[in-house]
Design a protein around this motif. Structure first.
Motif, PDB file in Angstrom:
ATOM      1  N   PHE A  70       0.861  -1.173   0.000  1.00 37.65           N
ATOM      2  CA  PHE A  70       0.000   0.000   0.000  1.00 37.65           C
ATOM      3  C   PHE A  70       0.900   1.225   0.000  1.00 37.65           C
ATOM      4  O   PHE A  70       1.609   1.470   0.975  1.00 37.65           O
ATOM      5  N   ASP A  71       0.903   1.951  -1.096  1.00 39.06           N
ATOM      6  CA  ASP A  71       1.759   3.132  -1.243  1.00 39.06           C
ATOM      7  C   ASP A  71       3.218   2.840  -0.893  1.00 39.06           C
ATOM      8  O   ASP A  71       3.881   3.623  -0.213  1.00 39.06           O
ATOM      9  N   GLY A  72       3.706   1.685  -1.324  1.00 42.46           N
ATOM     10  CA  GLY A  72       5.111   1.332  -1.097  1.00 42.46           C
ATOM     11  C   GLY A  72       5.412   0.730   0.258  1.00 42.46           C
ATOM     12  O   GLY A  72       6.565   0.465   0.580  1.00 42.46           O
ATOM     13  N   HIS A  73       4.387   0.481   1.073  1.00 40.84           N
ATOM     14  CA  HIS A  73       4.569  -0.107   2.396  1.00 40.84           C
ATOM     15  C   HIS A  73       3.755  -1.397   2.477  1.00 40.84           C
ATOM     16  O   HIS A  73       2.632  -1.455   1.991  1.00 40.84           O
ATOM     17  N   LEU A  74       4.322  -2.420   3.119  1.00 41.39           N
ATOM     18  CA  LEU A  74       3.574  -3.653   3.345  1.00 41.39           C
ATOM     19  C   LEU A  74       2.720  -3.468   4.595  1.00 41.39           C
ATOM     20  O   LEU A  74       3.236  -3.340   5.704  1.00 41.39           O
ATOM     21  N   ILE A  75       1.411  -3.436   4.394  1.00 46.84           N
ATOM     22  CA  ILE A  75       0.449  -3.163   5.467  1.00 46.84           C
ATOM     23  C   ILE A  75      -0.341  -4.442   5.750  1.00 46.84           C
ATOM     24  O   ILE A  75      -0.838  -5.082   4.819  1.00 46.84           O
ATOM     25  N   PRO A  76      -0.502  -4.820   7.045  1.00 39.80           N
ATOM     26  CA  PRO A  76      -1.316  -6.006   7.340  1.00 39.80           C
ATOM     27  C   PRO A  76      -2.792  -5.727   7.068  1.00 39.80           C
ATOM     28  O   PRO A  76      -3.319  -4.690   7.449  1.00 39.80           O
ATOM     29  N   GLN A  77      -3.434  -6.665   6.403  1.00 38.16           N
ATOM     30  CA  GLN A  77      -4.867  -6.551   6.142  1.00 38.16           C
ATOM     31  C   GLN A  77      -5.680  -7.233   7.235  1.00 38.16           C
ATOM     32  O   GLN A  77      -6.897  -7.099   7.275  1.00 38.16           O
ATOM     33  N   LYS A  78      -4.986  -7.992   8.110  1.00 36.79           N
ATOM     34  CA  LYS A  78      -5.661  -8.692   9.203  1.00 36.79           C
ATOM     35  C   LYS A  78      -4.852  -8.493  10.484  1.00 36.79           C
ATOM     36  O   LYS A  78      -3.638  -8.715  10.509  1.00 36.79           O
ATOM     37  N   VAL A  79      -5.529  -8.046  11.540  1.00 39.57           N
ATOM     38  CA  VAL A  79      -4.913  -7.877  12.857  1.00 39.57           C
ATOM     39  C   VAL A  79      -5.800  -8.587  13.868  1.00 39.57           C
ATOM     40  O   VAL A  79      -6.978  -8.236  14.023  1.00 39.57           O
ATOM     41  N   ARG A  80      -5.241  -9.585  14.523  1.00 42.15           N
ATOM     42  CA  ARG A  80      -5.986 -10.343  15.535  1.00 42.15           C
ATOM     43  C   ARG A  80      -5.485  -9.918  16.909  1.00 42.15           C
ATOM     44  O   ARG A  80      -4.310 -10.070  17.227  1.00 42.15           O
ATOM     45  N   LEU A  81      -6.368  -9.356  17.724  1.00 43.43           N
ATOM     46  CA  LEU A  81      -6.034  -8.901  19.068  1.00 43.43           C
ATOM     47  C   LEU A  81      -6.568  -9.893  20.086  1.00 43.43           C
ATOM     48  O   LEU A  81      -7.743 -10.254  20.042  1.00 43.43           O
ATOM     49  N   GLU A  82      -5.702 -10.325  20.996  1.00 43.80           N
ATOM     50  CA  GLU A  82      -6.103 -11.227  22.080  1.00 43.80           C
ATOM     51  C   GLU A  82      -5.862 -10.524  23.407  1.00 43.80           C
ATOM     52  O   GLU A  82      -4.789  -9.966  23.622  1.00 43.80           O
TER      53      GLU A  82
END
Length: 189
Positions: A147-159
């Motif tokens: 995304f705009d030259g940056h690898l962005i996580p599309q999934k974030v799992r919070l515990e």
């Protein structure tokens, strides 16, 4: 389904709902809040410095430190001087572990660990531990996309093990630097 808005240094607002429940949680410069239906009656809000009192409630509130969340979501830059490369013996040379220890609001030291995949140069996990070594909150990041030259996580799992709570965020659309109405950072009535 829901949405999350973030603004540095520590503002966030998350709303989510499904067929039977809805949640509104967030933080601004002075306060944090939590609202869940069904569940707690009304909005529960507290000042940042009072977050240590939340576990003492008869029904504990899920709490995510806004400063930590800003780092996890990439809104706040990591200060490399604050972290050390963990020299421990780990299973894979493809993983790097960055660690730091910070003093908590009321004296309890917290250890923060960031797991980085060195092959892809992406963060895979953030973990915050209390002074006794128990996990306070864990964020697992996956499905990284450019995304705009940056690898962005599309999934974030919070515990949140202390609350027996879990939240998974899937990002279908990301807007960077949008104009945000200041009303979004107000505690709901």
């Amino acid at each position: 389904k829901g949405s999350i808005a973030c603004q540095s240094p520590n503002h966030f607002h998350l709303t989510a709902s499904n067929l039977v429940a809805s949640t509104d949680m967030g933080a601004n410069a002075e306060q944090c809040w939590f609202l869940s239906t069904p569940g707690h009656p009304g909005v529960i809000s507290w000042r940042h410095e009072d977050a240590h009192l939340l576990p003492k409630l008869s029904s504990p509130i899920p709490y995510i430190d806004p400063d930590w969340l800003m780092l996890v979501l990439g809104v706040k830059q990591l200060n490399a001087d604050d972290y050390a490369l963990d020299p421990g013996d780990h299973h894979s040379s493809r993983e790097l572990f960055l660690t730091t220890v910070k003093e908590g609001i009321h004296g309890g030291a917290k250890r923060y660990v960031i797991k980085v995949n060195s092959d892809y140069r992406v963060v895979r996990e953030h973990v915050a531990y209390d002074a006794d070594g128990r996990v306070i909150v864990r964020a697992q990041l996956s499905d990284h996309k450019n995304f705009d030259g940056h690898l962005i996580p599309q999934k974030v799992r919070l515990e949140l093990p202390g609350n027996d709570a879990e939240l998974t965020l899937y990002f279908a659309k990301i807007d960077t630097n949008p104009s945000i109405d200041s009303a979004l950072w107000k505690v709901p009535s």
